[in-house]
Each structure stands twice: as C-alpha cells, then as structure tokens.
Design a protein around this motif. Sequence first.
Motif, short mmCIF file in Angstrom:
data_model
loop_
_atom_site.label_atom_id
_atom_site.label_comp_id
_atom_site.label_asym_id
_atom_site.label_seq_id
_atom_site.Cartn_x
_atom_site.Cartn_y
_atom_site.Cartn_z
N SER A 62 0.86 -1.18 0.00
CA SER A 62 0.00 0.00 0.00
C SER A 62 0.89 1.23 0.00
N PHE A 63 0.82 2.04 -1.07
CA PHE A 63 1.73 3.16 -1.27
C PHE A 63 0.96 4.48 -1.24
N LEU A 64 1.65 5.55 -0.84
CA LEU A 64 1.05 6.88 -0.75
C LEU A 64 1.98 7.91 -1.37
N ASP A 65 1.39 8.85 -2.12
CA ASP A 65 2.10 10.04 -2.59
C ASP A 65 1.41 11.25 -1.98
N ILE A 66 2.16 12.03 -1.20
CA ILE A 66 1.62 13.24 -0.56
C ILE A 66 1.82 14.42 -1.50
N GLY A 67 0.72 15.00 -1.99
CA GLY A 67 0.80 16.13 -2.90
C GLY A 67 1.07 15.68 -4.32
N VAL A 86 -1.99 2.10 -4.92
CA VAL A 86 -1.34 3.41 -4.86
C VAL A 86 -2.38 4.49 -4.62
N THR A 87 -2.16 5.28 -3.57
CA THR A 87 -3.06 6.39 -3.23
C THR A 87 -2.32 7.70 -3.37
N GLY A 88 -2.89 8.63 -4.11
CA GLY A 88 -2.38 9.99 -4.16
C GLY A 88 -3.29 10.90 -3.37
N VAL A 89 -2.74 11.83 -2.61
CA VAL A 89 -3.56 12.84 -1.92
C VAL A 89 -3.17 14.21 -2.47
N ASP A 126 2.72 1.15 3.39
CA ASP A 126 4.03 0.52 3.47
C ASP A 126 5.14 1.41 2.92
N LEU A 127 4.77 2.31 1.99
CA LEU A 127 5.74 3.19 1.36
C LEU A 127 5.09 4.54 1.10
N ILE A 128 5.79 5.60 1.46
CA ILE A 128 5.34 6.96 1.14
C ILE A 128 6.42 7.62 0.30
N TRP A 129 6.02 8.20 -0.82
CA TRP A 129 6.89 9.05 -1.63
C TRP A 129 6.29 10.44 -1.63
N SER A 130 7.12 11.46 -1.60
CA SER A 130 6.57 12.82 -1.65
C SER A 130 7.63 13.84 -2.06
N ASN A 131 7.19 14.77 -2.88
CA ASN A 131 7.88 16.05 -3.08
C ASN A 131 7.00 17.06 -2.36
N PRO A 132 7.21 17.24 -1.05
CA PRO A 132 6.23 17.98 -0.25
C PRO A 132 6.20 19.46 -0.61
N PRO A 133 5.08 20.12 -0.36
CA PRO A 133 4.91 21.53 -0.74
C PRO A 133 5.63 22.48 0.22
N ILE A 134 6.93 22.57 0.09
CA ILE A 134 7.76 23.37 0.99
C ILE A 134 7.28 24.82 1.06
N ARG A 135 6.86 25.36 -0.08
CA ARG A 135 6.52 26.78 -0.14
C ARG A 135 5.17 27.11 0.50
N VAL A 136 4.48 26.10 1.01
CA VAL A 136 3.23 26.39 1.72
C VAL A 136 3.51 27.04 3.07
N GLY A 137 4.76 26.98 3.53
CA GLY A 137 5.15 27.57 4.81
C GLY A 137 5.48 26.49 5.82
N LYS A 138 6.38 26.82 6.75
CA LYS A 138 6.90 25.82 7.68
C LYS A 138 5.80 25.21 8.55
N GLU A 139 4.93 26.05 9.10
CA GLU A 139 3.89 25.53 10.00
C GLU A 139 2.95 24.59 9.27
N ALA A 140 2.51 25.01 8.08
CA ALA A 140 1.59 24.17 7.31
C ALA A 140 2.28 22.89 6.86
N TRP A 148 0.63 12.66 7.89
CA TRP A 148 0.81 11.48 7.04
C TRP A 148 1.96 10.56 7.46
N LEU A 149 3.06 11.08 7.94
CA LEU A 149 4.17 10.19 8.28
C LEU A 149 3.79 9.16 9.34
N PRO A 150 2.97 9.50 10.34
CA PRO A 150 2.57 8.48 11.31
C PRO A 150 1.70 7.38 10.71
N ARG A 151 1.27 7.55 9.46
CA ARG A 151 0.45 6.52 8.81
C ARG A 151 1.31 5.42 8.19
N LEU A 152 2.63 5.52 8.34
CA LEU A 152 3.48 4.42 7.91
C LEU A 152 3.15 3.16 8.70
#
Length: 206
Positions: A62-67, A86-89, A126-140, A148-152
């Motif tokens: 079960s794989f996840l892509d964040i963003g 494969v799940t994309g969010v 089981d696996l998460i891949w991501s190019n996370p949205p850095i420019r959304v701001g540190k807090e966000a 999402w990381l605790p969903r590993l």
Amino acid sequence: MDSAHYFSAEPVGPEQRRRLSVTLAGRDVTVETAGGIFSPDGLDKGTAAMLRTVPDPPPSGSFLDIGTGWGPLTLTLGLSSPDAQVTGVEVNDRAAQLCRDNAAALGLENVSVHRPDEVPAERTFDLIWSNPPIRVGKEALHTILLQWLPRLAAGGRALLVVQKNLGADSLLPWMDAALDERFPGQFAASRFGSEKGFRILQVDRA
C-alpha cells in the motif's frame, strides 16, 4: 505564477489542458497537465532528482504520494508496481482530476487520488513518496507531515525530496524529534541521499 496558487482547492483561471511527453518508470508516456497546478510544464527538478535516486518500489503493498500534482510520483508507483495499491492525496481539485485521468489513460486501475480528508483515518501505508509543498510555509508543512508520516505501517518507509536551500537540513532533525516526541522509539529519520541541490530524506518505522 503565485507560489500559493496551486495550493488552492479550486485554482482560478481556465484549465486549458495540454499534453506532455515524459518518461516515467522507464516508459515514454503522454500525460495531460494544465495551468493552476504545480509544475505544469513537466517534471520539476526535485521530482526528477528523486526518481533518479530512490530505489524501485516493492512489487506490492500500500503506497502513498503526498501532494500528487498531475501525478509523476503516483503514476511512477503505479507503473512500477502493478500489484500495489497506490493512493495519491492532493488538495488542488484540478491537479487531482488530472492525475486520475492520467492514471486511467495509462490503464492504472491500482491508482486512486483523493482529497486528504477522504482517506480513512485507519489506513496505513508501506511506502510513502513525496515532493512535499515546501513553499506552503513551515507551520503548514509540519502539519502535513505529522498528518501522514505516522500513517506508515510497521516496517514502512517514507522518502521525501527537499531542496537544500529551502530547509532540507533543518527539516530532517525536526522530523526526527517531532515523531519521537509523539511516538517514542517508533520512527527514525535520516538522509537517504543527495543530488544537485536536493536532499532525499528518509523516515523508517520500526
């Protein structure tokens, strides 16, 4: 384009889809992109660096892509591992629909794309891949990662690409400390590799 533009659920402006030829999972494929989403003109440098660096995903799981955007990581996972789920969010509805349509055009019945609140809370990956949205701001960004990381799943791994000059080296110890504070002894964050100004960060769950 305003860097916050593609974080909107409903981007402004006409969609104006266009076709794009890219190589994913060693295959030359044609996808559709549009304005108002992240990197509509092709693979962004971070995603390309990640795809050159990370190992092939396992054949199943079960794989996840964040963003997910228009889908380069999601589609690569689906093409590489046809027996995986494969799940994309994606918060941007236009990008999410593009990824769905691209997956359908490639015959990837193992791919689904959802808004974050549509993924069941008990679902693990089981696996998460991501190019996370850095420019959304540190807090966000921190909120997204702690969602999402605790969903590993046990034994699972996350791989994230972050530009070095956008805080990759400070994000790594933050992830390690934040996850250990909430889940003592369960997670370990480390640097997987580097390429051309980008860091590939790794999070493993025991």
